[in-house]
Write a protein that holds these residues in place. Structure first.
Motif, mmCIF file in Angstrom:
data_model
loop_
_atom_site.group_PDB
_atom_site.id
_atom_site.type_symbol
_atom_site.label_atom_id
_atom_site.label_comp_id
_atom_site.label_asym_id
_atom_site.label_seq_id
_atom_site.Cartn_x
_atom_site.Cartn_y
_atom_site.Cartn_z
ATOM 1 N N PHE A 83 0.828 -1.204 0.000
ATOM 2 C CA PHE A 83 0.000 0.000 0.000
ATOM 3 C C PHE A 83 0.866 1.260 0.000
ATOM 4 C CE2 PHE A 83 -2.987 -3.043 2.115
ATOM 5 C CZ PHE A 83 -3.953 -3.040 1.120
ATOM 6 N N TYR A 84 1.902 1.272 0.812
ATOM 7 C CA TYR A 84 2.784 2.438 0.895
ATOM 8 C C TYR A 84 3.662 2.529 -0.352
ATOM 9 C CZ TYR A 84 1.235 1.735 5.660
ATOM 10 O OH TYR A 84 0.455 1.544 6.767
ATOM 11 N N GLN A 108 3.883 5.650 -3.494
ATOM 12 C CA GLN A 108 5.151 6.284 -3.851
ATOM 13 C C GLN A 108 5.454 6.170 -5.344
ATOM 14 O OE1 GLN A 108 7.396 7.943 -1.674
ATOM 15 N NE2 GLN A 108 5.588 7.843 -0.364
ATOM 16 N N SER A 109 4.606 5.467 -6.077
ATOM 17 C CA SER A 109 4.855 5.259 -7.506
ATOM 18 C C SER A 109 4.279 6.413 -8.324
ATOM 19 C CB SER A 109 4.214 3.943 -7.955
ATOM 20 O OG SER A 109 4.150 3.872 -9.368
ATOM 21 N N LEU A 134 -3.771 9.342 -3.533
ATOM 22 C CA LEU A 134 -3.341 10.387 -2.611
ATOM 23 C C LEU A 134 -2.106 9.896 -1.873
ATOM 24 C CD1 LEU A 134 -6.886 11.208 -1.170
ATOM 25 C CD2 LEU A 134 -5.734 12.304 -3.121
ATOM 26 N N ASP A 135 -1.546 10.741 -1.010
ATOM 27 C CA ASP A 135 -0.427 10.255 -0.200
ATOM 28 C C ASP A 135 -0.960 9.373 0.924
ATOM 29 O OD1 ASP A 135 -1.622 12.177 1.357
ATOM 30 O OD2 ASP A 135 0.157 13.384 1.669
ATOM 31 N N ALA A 136 -0.078 8.547 1.497
ATOM 32 C CA ALA A 136 -0.496 7.528 2.459
ATOM 33 C C ALA A 136 -1.294 8.069 3.641
ATOM 34 C CB ALA A 136 0.737 6.754 2.949
ATOM 35 N N PRO A 137 -0.914 9.199 4.266
ATOM 36 C CA PRO A 137 -1.677 9.682 5.429
ATOM 37 C C PRO A 137 -3.131 10.054 5.116
ATOM 38 C CG PRO A 137 0.501 10.683 5.377
ATOM 39 C CD PRO A 137 0.312 9.991 4.056
ATOM 40 N N PHE A 188 9.292 -1.004 -4.431
ATOM 41 C CA PHE A 188 8.233 -1.143 -5.427
ATOM 42 C C PHE A 188 8.842 -1.436 -6.802
ATOM 43 C CE2 PHE A 188 4.888 0.524 -8.323
ATOM 44 C CZ PHE A 188 3.857 -0.313 -7.909
ATOM 45 N N ALA A 189 9.963 -0.812 -7.095
ATOM 46 C CA ALA A 189 10.658 -1.093 -8.362
ATOM 47 C C ALA A 189 11.100 -2.554 -8.396
ATOM 48 C CB ALA A 189 11.855 -0.164 -8.524
ATOM 49 N N GLN A 190 11.558 -3.063 -7.262
ATOM 50 C CA GLN A 190 11.961 -4.467 -7.191
ATOM 51 C C GLN A 190 10.744 -5.382 -7.340
ATOM 52 O OE1 GLN A 190 13.932 -5.568 -3.543
ATOM 53 N NE2 GLN A 190 14.698 -7.496 -4.379
ATOM 54 N N LEU A 191 9.616 -4.964 -6.769
ATOM 55 C CA LEU A 191 8.381 -5.750 -6.909
ATOM 56 C C LEU A 191 7.972 -5.851 -8.371
ATOM 57 C CD1 LEU A 191 5.806 -7.135 -5.802
ATOM 58 C CD2 LEU A 191 4.832 -4.830 -5.500
#
Length: 361
Positions: A275-276, A280-281, A291-294, A316-319
Motif C-alpha cells: 500500500f505504501y 510512492q509510484s 493520494l499520499d499515504a496519510p 516497489f521497483a523491485q516488486l
C-alpha cells in the motif's frame, strides 16, 4: 531446569567461575568473591565478569560455569550440561563475536543481529558449504550447511527432507527462509554446470523461486513494533528436485494472512508494504489518482508511514521487476495494482445517517 549441581559436592571457592541470575540481565557469567557456609546452604557473594553487577545468592541458585560453557562452543551438545544458563551464555558469547548461528545437534539456533554482517552469505560461503566433507568437519553453523546436509540426505536416502523454521516475531524466520532458498538455487545451478547437461528452463525456474520473495513480502509483510519486515502469514514451500539433482518445480502455499491489518493497525505499526509502495509510484499515483499515504484511513491507524531501512519506492521497483521476471504481463500487473488502489479508495467512502445524503466520498 534444575540448577547445575557442579561445585556443590566439592564446595565453592573464591574465584570459582559461575552463572547467577540478575533481574535485569538474566543469567550472567561471574565469579565467587566470598563464601559463607558450605554446600547447598552456603551464601555466595558474586561479581559479574565485567564488574557491573554484584550480588549475594544462596548456593542452590548458582550454577558452576565450566570452560566449555564460557568459551561459546559451536555445538551445544558439547556442553557438560545443557541448562538455561549454559545455553544463554553460549549464545551470548557467540553473539558478541558476531557468530549468530549455533548448533544443538541437528537444530540450528539463530539470534537476529539486527544489522548486516559482512562476508556471511556470499557465494564463497555457499561454495564452502558445498565443498564440505562427509562429516562437515570444520563447517561453522550456518543455514547453508543445513541446506547442504538436506540435499545430501535427499541424494542418499531418496526421501523428502524438511526444514521447520520457527521463532518469535523478529527472530529472522523470513530471512532464514530466503537464505535456504538461495542456497538450494545455487546448488541446483552448480549441479547442472558440473554435469554439463543442457539446462533448458532450469535457470528461469531457479530464479522464479527467488523472485517470489519480493512479491510475498510486499503483499504479506508489514512493520510491527518488534520487526520492520514481519511476515503476517504462514507459508509452506515445496521445492522439487529432478533426477539430476536440479530444481524441477516449486510450490508456495500461504495461509492465515492477517486480514485485520488491512483496515487498522496498532500505534506505531503499518499495514502491508504494498500500500505504501503504491502511493510512492509516480506512474500509478497518476493513473489511479492516488493520494499520499496519510490521506487514507486504512493506513492512518498506526500513524507510521516511513520506516528506517525501508525505501518504499525502491522496493516497489523491485516488486515490478519480480512480477516481470515471473512472467506477468504489463496488463496483469496493472490489474493487480488497480485492485490494491481500489482497496485504498474504499476507505475514502463514508456513510451519513441523514436519509438524503446516503453514501459519499
Amino acid at each position: 531446569m534444575a540448577p547445575n549441581a557442579g561445585g556443590f559436592d566439592q564446595g565453592w571457592s573464591v574465584n570459582d567461575p559461575c552463572f547467577f541470575k540478575d533481574e535485569a540481565r538474566g543469567w550472567i557469567l561471574g565469579r565467587v568473591t566470598k563464601v559463607v557456609g558450605v554446600g547447598r546452604t552456603a551464601t555466595l557473594s558474586l561479581a559479574s565478569t565485567d564488574g557491573k553487577v554484584t550480588a549475594e545468592r544462596d548456593a542452590s541458585a548458582v550454577e558452576a560455569a565450566s570452560a566449555r560453557a564460557r568459551e561459546g562452543v559451536e555445538d551445544m551438545v558439547a556442553l557438560d550440561e545443557l541448562t538455561e544458563a549454559t545455553v544463554l551464555s553460549t549464545l551470548r558469547v557467540r553473539y558478541d563475536r558476531k557468530q549468530i548461528y549455533t548448533n544443538v545437534g541437528g537444530i540450528l539456533v539463530a539470534v537476529n543481529p539486527y544489522e548486516t554482517i559482512a562476508n556471511v552469505y556470499g557465494e564463497d560461503r555457499m561454495a564452502g558449504a558445498a565443498a564440505a566433507d562427509a562429516a562437515f568437519s570444520g563447517a561453522a553453523p550456518h543455514p547453508f550447511v543445513m541446506a547442504e546436509q538436506a540435499l545430501r540426505a535427499l541424494d542418499r536416502d531418496r526421501a523428502s527432507q524438511s526444514f521447520v523454521i520457527s521463532g518469535e516475531s523478529g527472530s529472522g524466520k523470513t530471512e532464514t527462509c530466503k537464505f535456504i532458498l538461495r542456497y538450494l538455487s545455487y546448488r541446483s545451478k552448480r549441479r547442472f554446470e558440473l554435469a554439463g547437461t543442457p539446462r533448458g528452463g532450469a535457470n528461469a525456474l531457479e530464479e522464479s523461486v527467488l523472485l517470489s520473495n519480493p512479491v510475498l513480502e510486499a503483499f504479506g509483510n508489514a512493520k510491527t513494533l518488534r520487526n520492520n519486515n514481519s511476515s503476517r502469514f504462514g507459508k509452506f514451500i515445496e521445492v522439487h528436485f529432478g533426477h539430476t539433482g536440479g530444481i524441477a518445480s516449486a510450490r508456495i502455499e500461504q495461509y492465515l494472512l492477517e486480514k485485520a491489518r488491512v483496515p487498522s493497525q496498532a500505534a506505531g505499526e503499518r499495514s502491508y508494504h504494498v500500500f505504501y509502495q503504491l502511493t510512492q509510484s509516480p506512474k500509478y499515483s497518476a493513473s489511479l489518482q492516488l493520494l499520499d499515504a496519510p490521506s487514507y484511513r486504512f493506513l492512518a491507524g498506526g500513524g507510521c508511514y516511513e520506516v528506517a531501512g525501508i525505501n518504499d519506492e525502491d522496493d516497489f521497483a523491485q516488486l515490478l521487476a519480480s512480477f516481470s521476471g515471473l512472467g506477468f504481463s504489463d496488463a496483469e500487473v496493472d490489474g493487480v495494482m488497480a485492485l490494491v488502489g481500489g482497496i485504498l479508495s474504499v476507505c475514502l467512502l463514508y456513510t451519513s445517517d441523514a436519509a438524503d445524503e446516503g453514501l459519499g466520498v
